[in-house]
Design a protein around this motif. Structure first.
Motif, mmCIF file in Angstrom:
data_model
loop_
_atom_site.group_PDB
_atom_site.id
_atom_site.type_symbol
_atom_site.label_atom_id
_atom_site.label_comp_id
_atom_site.label_asym_id
_atom_site.label_seq_id
_atom_site.Cartn_x
_atom_site.Cartn_y
_atom_site.Cartn_z
ATOM 1 N N GLY A 167 0.708 -1.142 0.132
ATOM 2 C CA GLY A 167 0.003 -0.055 -0.032
ATOM 3 C C GLY A 167 0.895 1.289 0.127
ATOM 4 O O GLY A 167 2.086 1.211 0.515
ATOM 5 N N SER A 194 -4.721 7.308 -1.540
ATOM 6 C CA SER A 194 -4.260 6.176 -0.979
ATOM 7 C C SER A 194 -4.541 4.911 -1.932
ATOM 8 O O SER A 194 -5.565 4.972 -2.692
ATOM 9 N N THR A 251 -3.627 0.472 -2.677
ATOM 10 C CA THR A 251 -3.216 -1.003 -2.445
ATOM 11 C C THR A 251 -2.977 -1.952 -3.649
ATOM 12 O O THR A 251 -3.867 -1.523 -4.486
ATOM 13 N N TYR A 301 -7.286 -6.822 3.493
ATOM 14 C CA TYR A 301 -5.919 -6.473 3.614
ATOM 15 C C TYR A 301 -5.172 -6.316 5.093
ATOM 16 O O TYR A 301 -5.699 -5.667 5.934
ATOM 17 N N ARG A 330 -2.298 -5.659 7.469
ATOM 18 C CA ARG A 330 -0.912 -5.008 7.505
ATOM 19 C C ARG A 330 -0.046 -5.955 8.259
ATOM 20 O O ARG A 330 -0.119 -6.039 9.454
#
Length: 432
Positions: free
Chosen positions: A337, A350, A352, A397, A399
């Motif tokens: 990302g 933003s 990803t 997603y 992280r």
């Protein structure tokens, strides 16, 4: 005497704020009636008998010590309830310490919590005059500066309306305008700026830059790690009323980020760079962020399309963000990302690899490099990059590591095209 002026020796050393073993205790009651019972019990205490206690002590701040020199900008960071506002109120003199002392030298201008300092029944104009007089500014001085205050606040005809009719944003605009136009030696700013819109926050941060150049000492409470790194000379981290660290901004931010992960049940560890970290593609760097035992971010490089290190671009210029990572455990569904943020930590864009619908090959343990290729289609401003790496688990997603400050780029302003964050390439046509 707990609030005192600095002695002559401290003045010679240019120390404007000195906090020594500062503590603040509040009495907490479970019910409003308990407060009354405690008051009556204390008033009608029977000699020789122990007075019943209906409340309990809460130490909002405990044994905090630090000093601030002339011209320094100190950022104060910590979770809600860590004692940041209590500390600033005692420095500003609106709250008395339970233990310890605060020594100040110079005029303090404070922008504390929303609602403090203004009389809601008075108009904005009347509150400006009143606040300035409280800060020791003569009526003649404040009248000479009133036009500048009014222009900076930019609240139009509301300047002559009662403050109780203001929105929170209008209130902060006027309060900040007053705070910076009374020539303070020490400017104290709590989180009130977070109420303002993005444009006003940028305007305030720009003015803070000007105050820094003029030698004003600034104490700034913020939740934005980027603002801390960008604007402050050093940082103070408060946790549950105690001073955890006073030092370099990057060191404080890293510790703060690690603590947040620990408190949320994660694990923040430091993984040393591998032996090949001295190569041209992976260089040792002070990385502030949180790493896991799965993936760590080693380095971020910003270059132009030829691979040359560069951080200043014109509108539309291509640039590349190359990230080096260490994968410690096989990652079957990797996801990366990127965020582009304002200097006050507002996310402007933003993405990803998942929401770009890119399927990546599985990664075995080892060192890898990936590159984002972008164009500087932004208005003239500074933009901060944040990097994330992780995997896809059950379609989401997850992280593994995040670098909140992966570097920044400066985009040069275009002539005759407006200002702000966007760059819509405006054209104008008028037909009578």
């Amino acid at each position: 005497m707990q609030i005192r002026a600095l002695d002559q020796q401290s003045q010679a050393e240019q120390m404007l704020v000195n906090v020594e073993r500062l503590s603040k205790c509040f009495r907490i009651y479970d019910k409003p009636a308990d407060r009354l019972r405690q008051s009556l019990a204390a008033r009608f205490k029977v000699p020789g008998r122990t007075t019943r206690q209906y409340g309990r002590d809460f130490w909002a701040l405990h044994d905090v010590s630090f000093s601030v020199k002339r011209g320094e900008t100190i950022g104060i960071i910590g979770r809600n309830g860590s004692g940041k506002s209590t500390l600033l109120q005692m420095i500003a003199g609106t709250l008395s310490p339970s233990e310890g002392s605060v020594a100040v030298n110079g005029r303090i201008s404070a922008l504390l919590e929303l609602g403090a300092g203004f009389n809601p029944e008075f108009s904005g104009r009347e509150n400006v005059m009143l606040s300035a007089r409280i800060m020791g500014v003569s009526p003649e001085e404040i009248r000479a500066r009133f036009d500048d205050i009014e222009a900076f606040a930019d609240i139009g005809e509301f300047i002559d309306q009662p403050v109780k009719t203001y929105s929170s944003g209008m209130y902060v605009r006027l309060a900040f305008a007053v705070a910076i136009h009374v020539s303070p030696d020490i400017l104290v700013v709590d989180e009130a700026l977070a109420v303002g819109d993005t444009a006003f926050q940028t305007k305030c941060l720009t003015r803070i830059r000007q105050l820094q150049k003029s030698g004003t000492t600034i104490l700034l409470v913020t939740h934005s790690t980027n603002t801390l790194v960008e604007y402050c000379d050093r940082a103070i981290y408060l946790k549950r009323g105690r001073l955890i660290k006073d030092g370099a901004c990057r060191d404080v931010v890293k510790l703060y980020a690690n603590d947040l992960v620990d408190e949320e049940g994660g694990r923040a560890i430091d993984i040393p760079l591998p032996d090949d970290a001295a190569s041209e593609t992976v260089q040792e760097k002070d990385v502030m962020g949180v790493v896991s035992d799965k993936t760590s971010i080693l380095d971020v490089k910003i270059t132009d399309e030829t691979g040359k290190d560069r951080t200043t671009f014109s509108f539309g210029d291509p640039f590349r963000v190359t990230v080096s990572i260490r994968v410690s455990q096989p990652n079957r569904h990797p996801c990366f990302g990127l965020q582009i943020k304002s200097v006050d930590d507002i996310v402007l864009w933003s993405a990803t690899t998942q929401n770009m619908n890119l399927e990546l090959d599985p990664l075995e343990s080892g060192t890898y490099h990936f590159t984002w290729a972008l164009r500087a289609n932004f208005s003239g401003n500074r933009y901060v990059l944040a990097i994330g790496v992780g995997d896809i688990e059950s379609g989401e997603y997850k992280r593994h590591a995040r670098l909140p400050y992966g570097g920044h780029i400066d985009v040069l302003p275009q002539s005759n095209s407006g200002s702000g964050w966007l760059a819509p390439c405006p054209e104008f046509e008028f037909k009578p």
